[in-house]
Design an enzyme around this catalytic site. Sequence first.
Site, PDB file in Angstrom:
ATOM      1  N   LEU A   1     -16.337 -19.768 -31.348  1.00  0.00           N
ATOM      2  CA  LEU A   1     -17.416 -20.687 -31.723  1.00  0.00           C
ATOM      3  C   LEU A   1     -17.450 -20.987 -33.222  1.00  0.00           C
ATOM      4  O   LEU A   1     -18.327 -21.700 -33.703  1.00  0.00           O
ATOM      5  CB  LEU A   1     -18.773 -20.135 -31.264  1.00  0.00           C
ATOM      6  CG  LEU A   1     -18.906 -19.942 -29.751  1.00  0.00           C
ATOM      7  CD1 LEU A   1     -20.294 -19.438 -29.401  1.00  0.00           C
ATOM      8  CD2 LEU A   1     -18.577 -21.206 -28.988  1.00  0.00           C
TER       9      LEU A   1
ATOM     10  N   HIS B   1     -16.384 -22.889 -36.550  1.00  0.00           N
ATOM     11  CA  HIS B   1     -15.895 -24.231 -36.847  1.00  0.00           C
ATOM     12  C   HIS B   1     -14.604 -24.176 -37.651  1.00  0.00           C
ATOM     13  O   HIS B   1     -14.399 -23.248 -38.438  1.00  0.00           O
ATOM     14  CB  HIS B   1     -16.941 -25.009 -37.665  1.00  0.00           C
ATOM     15  CG  HIS B   1     -18.150 -25.354 -36.869  1.00  0.00           C
ATOM     16  ND1 HIS B   1     -19.207 -24.488 -36.733  1.00  0.00           N
ATOM     17  CD2 HIS B   1     -18.466 -26.459 -36.161  1.00  0.00           C
ATOM     18  CE1 HIS B   1     -20.121 -25.049 -35.978  1.00  0.00           C
ATOM     19  NE2 HIS B   1     -19.709 -26.249 -35.615  1.00  0.00           N
TER      20      HIS B   1
ATOM     21  N   MET C   1     -18.098 -15.820 -41.703  1.00  0.00           N
ATOM     22  CA  MET C   1     -17.119 -15.275 -40.756  1.00  0.00           C
ATOM     23  C   MET C   1     -15.727 -15.236 -41.372  1.00  0.00           C
ATOM     24  O   MET C   1     -14.963 -14.299 -41.125  1.00  0.00           O
ATOM     25  CB  MET C   1     -17.098 -16.093 -39.462  1.00  0.00           C
ATOM     26  CG  MET C   1     -18.374 -15.989 -38.639  1.00  0.00           C
ATOM     27  SD  MET C   1     -18.717 -14.311 -38.078  1.00  0.00           S
ATOM     28  CE  MET C   1     -19.942 -13.783 -39.247  1.00  0.00           C
ATOM     29  N   GLU C   2     -15.420 -16.224 -42.196  1.00  0.00           N
ATOM     30  CA  GLU C   2     -14.117 -16.229 -42.871  1.00  0.00           C
ATOM     31  C   GLU C   2     -13.992 -15.054 -43.832  1.00  0.00           C
ATOM     32  O   GLU C   2     -12.929 -14.421 -43.910  1.00  0.00           O
ATOM     33  CB  GLU C   2     -13.911 -17.559 -43.599  1.00  0.00           C
ATOM     34  CG  GLU C   2     -13.620 -18.731 -42.680  1.00  0.00           C
ATOM     35  CD  GLU C   2     -14.827 -19.276 -41.921  1.00  0.00           C
ATOM     36  OE1 GLU C   2     -14.643 -20.164 -41.079  1.00  0.00           O
ATOM     37  OE2 GLU C   2     -15.972 -18.831 -42.163  1.00  0.00           O
TER      38      GLU C   2
ATOM     39  N   ASP D   1      -1.724  -0.779 -41.110  1.00  0.00           N
ATOM     40  CA  ASP D   1      -0.360  -1.000 -40.626  1.00  0.00           C
ATOM     41  C   ASP D   1       0.675  -0.478 -41.624  1.00  0.00           C
ATOM     42  O   ASP D   1       1.684   0.103 -41.225  1.00  0.00           O
ATOM     43  CB  ASP D   1      -0.141  -2.491 -40.365  1.00  0.00           C
ATOM     44  CG  ASP D   1       1.250  -2.775 -39.832  1.00  0.00           C
ATOM     45  OD1 ASP D   1       1.682  -2.091 -38.876  1.00  0.00           O
ATOM     46  OD2 ASP D   1       1.910  -3.683 -40.370  1.00  0.00           O
TER      47      ASP D   1
END
Length: 162
Positions: free
Chosen positions: A81, A83, A117-118, A132
């Site tokens: 959701l 954008h 969110m970014e 990692d």
Amino acid sequence: MAPEPTRPGLTHLDPVGRARMVDVTEKTPTVRSATASGFVHCAPHVVAALRDQTVPKGDALAVARIAGIAGAKRCPDLLPLAHVIAVHGATVDLEVTGTGVAVTATVRTADRTGVEMEALTAVSVAALAVVDMVKGLDKHTWIGEVRLEAKSGGRSGAWRRG
């Protein structure tokens, strides 16, 4: 039986409760920024290898920095959701401490919706890259404390944790 209408204010749900992407077409683009942080908990010998740049896979912090920036740009591919927005700036800073790696990311745009969110994705992906890079040294390395620290721009204005 038809589903009951949702409560007002839940913008990512349609009137019958189905997920939807909010339409931001009519919003005016504004300058927006968000900063997030997180922490990669490491054993003392991993911290030493990070400080001495002797991690067998190479420069863990450089790889994590680039991975975090790439993560910010790929956020809508991961969050259905979110954008697709123009990421105009992204910085990822990593600091080796006595107990691991502090990760901070700031993302900026001039768009119709925010970049919280970014920024959170940038921190998460950078932290995953650290794990990692060092997992061969210690499988107990873990990620924690990923959180939004601040945001600015948009209708809700500026916000800062604490």
